[in-house]
Design a protein around this motif. Sequence first.
Motif, PDB file in Angstrom:
ATOM      1  N   ALA A  36     -18.155  20.979  -9.692  1.00  0.00           N
ATOM      2  CA  ALA A  36     -18.633  21.874  -8.638  1.00  0.00           C
ATOM      3  C   ALA A  36     -17.643  23.015  -8.484  1.00  0.00           C
ATOM      4  O   ALA A  36     -16.434  22.827  -8.643  1.00  0.00           O
ATOM      5  N   GLY A  37     -18.153  24.211  -8.177  1.00  0.00           N
ATOM      6  CA  GLY A  37     -17.301  25.384  -8.011  1.00  0.00           C
ATOM      7  C   GLY A  37     -17.249  25.825  -6.566  1.00  0.00           C
ATOM      8  O   GLY A  37     -17.986  25.315  -5.709  1.00  0.00           O
ATOM      9  N   SER A  38     -16.371  26.767  -6.280  1.00  0.00           N
ATOM     10  CA  SER A  38     -16.253  27.319  -4.932  1.00  0.00           C
ATOM     11  C   SER A  38     -17.549  28.011  -4.527  1.00  0.00           C
ATOM     12  O   SER A  38     -18.315  28.472  -5.380  1.00  0.00           O
ATOM     13  N   PHE A  39     -17.774  28.096  -3.212  1.00  0.00           N
ATOM     14  CA  PHE A  39     -18.983  28.747  -2.720  1.00  0.00           C
ATOM     15  C   PHE A  39     -18.884  30.256  -2.876  1.00  0.00           C
ATOM     16  O   PHE A  39     -17.829  30.860  -2.654  1.00  0.00           O
ATOM     17  N   SER A  40     -19.977  30.859  -3.295  1.00  0.00           N
ATOM     18  CA  SER A  40     -20.090  32.300  -3.455  1.00  0.00           C
ATOM     19  C   SER A  40     -21.399  32.735  -2.824  1.00  0.00           C
ATOM     20  O   SER A  40     -22.473  32.268  -3.220  1.00  0.00           O
ATOM     21  N   GLU A  41     -21.295  33.610  -1.805  1.00  0.00           N
ATOM     22  CA  GLU A  41     -22.479  34.051  -1.072  1.00  0.00           C
ATOM     23  C   GLU A  41     -23.270  32.850  -0.560  1.00  0.00           C
ATOM     24  O   GLU A  41     -24.504  32.832  -0.565  1.00  0.00           O
ATOM     25  N   GLY A  42     -22.558  31.804  -0.129  1.00  0.00           N
ATOM     26  CA  GLY A  42     -23.182  30.643   0.481  1.00  0.00           C
ATOM     27  C   GLY A  42     -23.655  29.567  -0.467  1.00  0.00           C
ATOM     28  O   GLY A  42     -24.171  28.533  -0.028  1.00  0.00           O
ATOM     29  N   ILE A  69     -11.635  26.580   1.647  1.00  0.00           N
ATOM     30  CA  ILE A  69     -12.093  27.968   1.728  1.00  0.00           C
ATOM     31  C   ILE A  69     -13.325  27.979   2.623  1.00  0.00           C
ATOM     32  O   ILE A  69     -14.289  27.241   2.371  1.00  0.00           O
ATOM     33  N   ASP A  70     -13.272  28.773   3.686  1.00  0.00           N
ATOM     34  CA  ASP A  70     -14.397  28.868   4.627  1.00  0.00           C
ATOM     35  C   ASP A  70     -14.792  27.495   5.159  1.00  0.00           C
ATOM     36  O   ASP A  70     -15.981  27.195   5.319  1.00  0.00           O
ATOM     37  N   GLY A  71     -13.796  26.649   5.410  1.00  0.00           N
ATOM     38  CA  GLY A  71     -14.056  25.375   6.069  1.00  0.00           C
ATOM     39  C   GLY A  71     -14.460  24.230   5.176  1.00  0.00           C
ATOM     40  O   GLY A  71     -14.669  23.112   5.666  1.00  0.00           O
ATOM     41  N   LEU A  72     -14.564  24.444   3.866  1.00  0.00           N
ATOM     42  CA  LEU A  72     -14.972  23.385   2.945  1.00  0.00           C
ATOM     43  C   LEU A  72     -14.004  23.303   1.761  1.00  0.00           C
ATOM     44  O   LEU A  72     -13.451  24.312   1.335  1.00  0.00           O
ATOM     45  N   ALA A  73     -13.840  22.081   1.254  1.00  0.00           N
ATOM     46  CA  ALA A  73     -13.022  21.877   0.059  1.00  0.00           C
ATOM     47  C   ALA A  73     -13.777  20.983  -0.906  1.00  0.00           C
ATOM     48  O   ALA A  73     -14.404  19.999  -0.499  1.00  0.00           O
ATOM     49  N   CYS A  74     -13.720  21.338  -2.185  1.00  0.00           N
ATOM     50  CA  CYS A  74     -14.320  20.503  -3.220  1.00  0.00           C
ATOM     51  C   CYS A  74     -13.355  19.361  -3.525  1.00  0.00           C
ATOM     52  O   CYS A  74     -12.164  19.588  -3.733  1.00  0.00           O
ATOM     53  N   VAL A  75     -13.878  18.138  -3.532  1.00  0.00           N
ATOM     54  CA  VAL A  75     -13.040  16.967  -3.804  1.00  0.00           C
ATOM     55  C   VAL A  75     -13.663  16.140  -4.919  1.00  0.00           C
ATOM     56  O   VAL A  75     -14.874  16.203  -5.157  1.00  0.00           O
ATOM     57  N   THR A  76     -12.821  15.367  -5.589  1.00  0.00           N
ATOM     58  CA  THR A  76     -13.266  14.493  -6.674  1.00  0.00           C
ATOM     59  C   THR A  76     -12.907  13.053  -6.349  1.00  0.00           C
ATOM     60  O   THR A  76     -11.765  12.757  -5.990  1.00  0.00           O
ATOM     61  N   LEU A  77     -13.897  12.180  -6.477  1.00  0.00           N
ATOM     62  CA  LEU A  77     -13.690  10.758  -6.222  1.00  0.00           C
ATOM     63  C   LEU A  77     -14.421   9.967  -7.288  1.00  0.00           C
ATOM     64  O   LEU A  77     -15.626  10.146  -7.489  1.00  0.00           O
TER      65      LEU A  77
END
Length: 227
Positions: free
Chosen positions: A122-128, A92-100
């Motif tokens: 971590a959650g998705s970005f909201s208002e940056g 979303i908007d060029g970034l993805a949350c990943v788990t390692l």
Amino acid sequence: MKKFEFSSFLLISCNILLAVCACGEKKSPIDYGNPFLDLPLEKRLELAKKYDDISKPYDGLARVDYKGKIGFIDKLGEVVIPRIYDNADVFIDGLACVTLNGKCGFIDKSGKVVVPCVYDDAGSFSEGLSCVELNGKSGFIDKSGKVVVPCMYDVYGSPRTYFYNGFIYANLNGKYGIIDKSGKVVVKAVYDWFDYPGVGILVGIMSNSDAPSIYHYYDVDGTYLGR
């Protein structure tokens, strides 16, 4: 005249037949708009054998899963980010949350690590800003990974994930208040709950088991409007 009628009938019949054939294609309604359906049959078969699960592309890349390892492919089915992650959200908007290794971070569409995998969640970005959790507390980071709001707020039961007009509820020691995107306290955490009726008014609620709850009203900028 009869020849014209026959030709017209033949043309109409052909159009109907083509329409019926088109409607008869084996495309599930859930695949509507999926660009992978436009790939050659051989490529689609290759992808089906290669992966256990393939999402629709988001932000140009699709999440793929094989035996519990996650990566990303482009719309042509070519690997962009290898399957090295234990879990991943879509881009979303060029970034993805990943788990390692049980920790969360963010990558960009080239696979570059933007935020190292150091957070418990971590959650998705909201208002940056993204809400991150560490050691049972939550805070916020920006898209560069800079900590904007330290992980000091309670995680459990907090409606903390998304900002609205630059403000968000914050749960501290079991009480709720409001902070802005810089972490500044706009309304002190003294309420048992906050509600948002959807008309640009925030409602701080003080519960009382022996009497009716007390409602305090705020504008979305934190201005107190009374009871």
